[in-house]
Motif scaffolding. Structure first.
Motif, mmCIF file in Angstrom:
data_model
loop_
_atom_site.group_PDB
_atom_site.id
_atom_site.type_symbol
_atom_site.label_atom_id
_atom_site.label_comp_id
_atom_site.label_asym_id
_atom_site.label_seq_id
_atom_site.Cartn_x
_atom_site.Cartn_y
_atom_site.Cartn_z
ATOM 1 N N GLU A 121 0.829 -1.204 0.000
ATOM 2 C CA GLU A 121 0.000 0.000 0.000
ATOM 3 C C GLU A 121 0.876 1.272 0.000
ATOM 4 O OE1 GLU A 121 -2.709 2.003 3.401
ATOM 5 O OE2 GLU A 121 -3.116 -0.136 3.062
ATOM 6 N N MET A 122 1.951 1.230 0.784
ATOM 7 C CA MET A 122 2.848 2.389 0.879
ATOM 8 C C MET A 122 3.649 2.583 -0.417
ATOM 9 S SD MET A 122 2.375 3.845 3.764
ATOM 10 C CE MET A 122 0.721 3.334 4.195
ATOM 11 N N PHE A 123 4.149 1.475 -0.994
ATOM 12 C CA PHE A 123 4.885 1.574 -2.258
ATOM 13 C C PHE A 123 3.977 2.144 -3.355
ATOM 14 C CE2 PHE A 123 7.700 -2.140 -0.765
ATOM 15 C CZ PHE A 123 8.674 -1.268 -0.275
ATOM 16 N N GLU A 124 2.735 1.688 -3.373
ATOM 17 C CA GLU A 124 1.784 2.164 -4.392
ATOM 18 C C GLU A 124 1.465 3.649 -4.194
ATOM 19 O OE1 GLU A 124 -1.340 -0.695 -3.929
ATOM 20 O OE2 GLU A 124 -0.484 -2.072 -5.417
ATOM 21 N N ALA A 125 1.390 4.070 -2.938
ATOM 22 C CA ALA A 125 1.134 5.486 -2.657
ATOM 23 C C ALA A 125 2.300 6.344 -3.157
ATOM 24 C CB ALA A 125 0.927 5.693 -1.157
#
Length: 221
Positions: A192-196
């Motif tokens: 989720e953080m990488f995608e953000a």
């Protein structure tokens, strides 16, 4: 003379370095013992990349006034730009000792120690910088990164969460949160953080690689 220096500082900001240099030369000629003029000339030289000459002018200012914190700070920044971190540390410490106890000085000390891999000292200085200026996102981010480097992962996550609360477009903070969550083996949250990070900065190579590796790992499970 102060008017000349104020005008020179304005000209430097406007990128009119030749005009600024002329005014500062005049100020020094009129008063060869004006330490402030040497500091301003050092700043000008540093701006145009003449860093060795800049150091000479900062040192001259210090010879005239050994308590001039801005001269030490300017020299510290110039040494930092030359990757001379030990020399920079000495100058920043002198700046602080002579009254420049502002967040920026501690932040720069933290960066020096971080570049040298001395993370406990970096951590202490970044913490002080964030205490002196809680709104300094750069200091907060570096503090979070250094917590992670010293394996204080939960504390790092808490600080990096503060960064993205203050700046929701801080791609590097999202990326580093992804790394921290991956370290804690929370693959879903890490992804989720990488995608953000990639949503904010589609060309973020580290986040892209992190996402790719994590997706491969999650598929194998």
């Amino acid at each position: 003379m102060e008017n000349k220096q104020a005008e020179a500082a304005k000209l430097i900001q406007e990128g009119k370095v030749e005009e600024a240099a002329k005014l500062l030369n005049e100020a020094i000629a009129e008063n060869p013992n004006d330490a402030v003029a040497y500091v301003n000339f050092g700043h000008l030289l540093s701006v145009i990349g003449e860093r060795d000459r800049a150091i000479t002018f900062y040192n001259r200012a210090i010879e005239i006034d050994s308590t001039m914190a801005t001269a030490f700070y300017g020299a510290g920044n110039t040494y930092f730009e030359q990757d001379k971190f030990e020399e920079a540390i000495g100058m920043f410490k002198e700046a602080i000792a002579n009254g420049l106890v502002e967040a920026d000085a501690y932040f720069m000390l933290g960066l020096c120690y971080s570049n040298m891999g001395v993370f406990p000292y970096a951590l202490a200085n970044f913490l002080t910088a964030t205490e002196k200026n809680p709104n300094d996102i750069d200091a907060l981010f570096q503090y979070g990164i250094t917590l992670a480097q010293t394996e204080q992962i939960d504390e790092a996550i808490a600080v990096l969460e503060r960064v993205i609360t203050s700046d929701e477009n801080h791609a590097d903070a999202y990326y580093n949160l992804g790394v921290a969550y991956a370290f804690k083996e929370d693959g879903k949250k890490a992804l989720e953080m990488f995608e953000a990070a990639l949503k904010i900065q589609p060309g973020h190579l580290l986040a892209g690689n992190g996402k790719k590796q994590l997706e491969a790992l999650l598929q194998d499970e």
